[in-house]
Design a protein around this motif. Sequence first.
Motif, mmCIF file in Angstrom:
data_model
loop_
_atom_site.group_PDB
_atom_site.id
_atom_site.type_symbol
_atom_site.label_atom_id
_atom_site.label_comp_id
_atom_site.label_asym_id
_atom_site.label_seq_id
_atom_site.Cartn_x
_atom_site.Cartn_y
_atom_site.Cartn_z
ATOM 1 N N UNK A 1 0.738 -1.222 0.082
ATOM 2 C CA UNK A 1 0.082 -0.024 0.158
ATOM 3 C C UNK A 1 0.948 1.238 0.139
ATOM 4 N N UNK A 2 1.948 1.249 1.107
ATOM 5 C CA UNK A 2 2.724 2.423 0.970
ATOM 6 C C UNK A 2 4.234 2.072 0.474
ATOM 7 N N UNK A 3 4.449 1.751 -0.755
ATOM 8 C CA UNK A 3 5.904 1.342 -1.190
ATOM 9 C C UNK A 3 7.079 2.045 -0.534
ATOM 10 N N UNK A 4 6.784 3.275 -0.317
ATOM 11 C CA UNK A 4 7.956 4.210 0.159
ATOM 12 C C UNK A 4 8.295 3.469 1.442
ATOM 13 N N UNK A 5 7.394 3.378 2.233
ATOM 14 C CA UNK A 5 7.932 2.819 3.864
ATOM 15 C C UNK A 5 8.747 1.797 3.454
ATOM 16 N N UNK A 6 8.417 0.832 2.758
ATOM 17 C CA UNK A 6 9.338 -0.426 2.601
ATOM 18 C C UNK A 6 10.905 0.153 2.521
ATOM 19 N N UNK A 7 10.968 1.129 1.603
ATOM 20 C CA UNK A 7 12.338 1.514 1.301
ATOM 21 C C UNK A 7 12.908 2.216 2.577
ATOM 22 N N UNK A 8 12.195 2.702 3.422
ATOM 23 C CA UNK A 8 12.641 3.399 4.494
ATOM 24 C C UNK A 8 12.498 2.316 5.864
ATOM 25 N N UNK A 9 12.461 1.267 5.625
ATOM 26 C CA UNK A 9 12.044 0.396 6.744
ATOM 27 C C UNK A 9 12.850 0.499 8.182
ATOM 28 N N UNK A 10 14.023 0.615 7.745
ATOM 29 C CA UNK A 10 15.136 0.627 8.759
ATOM 30 C C UNK A 10 15.575 2.010 9.310
#
Lengths: 247, 384
Positions: free
Chosen positions: A134-143
């Motif tokens: 749903x929010x692909x940008x969160x995956x990029x910034x997960x850490x």
Amino acid sequence: MSLLELDGVHAHYGPSHILRGVSMAIDEGEVVTLLGRNGAGKTTTVRSIAGTEPPEVRSGSVRFDGTDITDWPADDIAMGGIGVVPEGRRLFTELTVEENLELSTITRNWWNTVRRRGLGGGESTMAIDELYDLFPRLEERRAQQAGTLSGGEQQMLSIARTLRLPDLDLLLLDEPTEGLAPQIVTAVGDAIEEIADRGLTVLLIEQNVHEALRIADRGYVLDQGDIVYQGTTEELENEDLDEYLVV
Amino acid sequence: MSTDNAQPDVEDESSLISVDAWDRIKHTERFVFLISVAFVLTFSYLFSRAPVISDVTQGYHGLTVTILIWSIFALGFNLLLGQTGLLSFGHAMFFGTASYATALFSIHVFNEPLTIVIVGMLSAIALGAVAAVILLRLHTVYFAIVALAIGQFLYFLASNPLEGITQGINGLEVDRTPLLGVVDLDHEYGGILGALVVDNLYLFVGVFFVAVVMFITRIRKSPYGLIFKAIRENETRASFVGLDVWRYKFAAFLLSAGIAGIAGALLAVNTQFAGVERLYWSISGDVVVMAVLGGLGTLAGPVIGTFVWFYFKGIVNGFPTLGDYWLLMLAVSFTAVVWAYPEGIWGMITDLTAALREPKTLAAKVKSRVTGGSSTEGSNGGDR
């Protein structure tokens, strides 16, 4: 029976009488917006539903799925199916994106909590992977630490974190598009629509009338602690409500 | 970099393992265990008997036992302040009460070191449960002040109305009995073991030290660590994600009280004495200084802070002329450290090691710190 029912809610902040008999009802699967200008009592309404103190609800009742939850504490309400995305994207800025998402799913069993090394094993409305879709940008910034995210990303994380609560039926969003760039406003709005399409009931509190009416099925207008108008999206669009709204 | 890589990565000729691998290793529980065991085994020797080093430190064995015990106390205090942000100015209540409970149990019921230490810990937890009911309703300075008040209340209670039980300022004696009825705590070893740990009492305290360090590490690495961090940042937000804030603060409070209790009980065993001064407010103040000086919210910080504090009190105090000013010198060092490094001595060390990896940033960082550059961003805006 409505999923959420407010019946003559009077809420006070100490000596200030903020909500003066707010009544509203939201049916399952609806997207309802609550409009009103600054100081109308929108956030107080959210806090009265969410069980946060202050304000103090002195009379009237909040019923959720038939149960009176007026006096329930905030954490029980959150675990009971009402997720709140608070105003101003209140994240845990020192925790990473993923840690923010894992917090909601921590088991209530003391011993299991100490024993379990991993997190996020508890039940939740949406899996982390689904939220990353749903929010692909969160995956990029997960850490990354949540405090280092941009405003739009923080809002996405705030919504995503709430969707991690177990057995969520109702999502309360308090001014989710406040202070965001126009294209981010649309992106957040699209995400809210997609969440609603999954069957979640949504109460959207907004000052941004345009965006709210784009998403909502119907709405209420709040002014000076009281509901002054209610109607479908079309009715709200056609009615002259400038008196109550700042566009 | 794969995490199951058993071979240390060779980065350049000067380092045996890469920085990344080291960062990974140093955060594992096994590493913390090995380091704390190694610390206990070498601390006394290095401080008081090693050639050259001990000539400089001028330490002595008895002080190392005291430092280990107070380190446990500081670690327990830090669990509350460092993890959940609750500043208690009354932690002496757990320290002193556990000391008394240990002594009273040994006199009136049963005297065996392990049993009485556990009794001391349980008494502190019981007191913690009662105090929490009052204290956890309060926030910030009110929490700190009422904690102080409860501590002082117990101090006066113990020194006067309950003098018949506590013997007032004369205190209670704790006879030394064999551990589990078999092991003599005063037994001194010869050979390598004797050189390292001297006697069984040091080992007894050392085992508790390692156990407390491991317990705290476990808590920090469990979801509790994350919950405590979330609560420290904002209680309202924590309740929005479904966390019962009171319950977790209660848990942290009891854990902290229990660990402080272990320290108080061990001190009673170590000194064979329990007195009213351990309930006094200055004890609470000392432990705050130790934790803040060393570095809040870390494992090594409170231990380093305790060491520095006792070094001043026990060693610098004995210096000719200068010794009389040990407290002043400690206060100046404390102010200097906390001024430049709000994260304490441990923060200073980690900052330096990080800077050594990138020497260019070192100068800029030190400069910005001393000139008061923005360090930590406050994020405690009210959710109103």
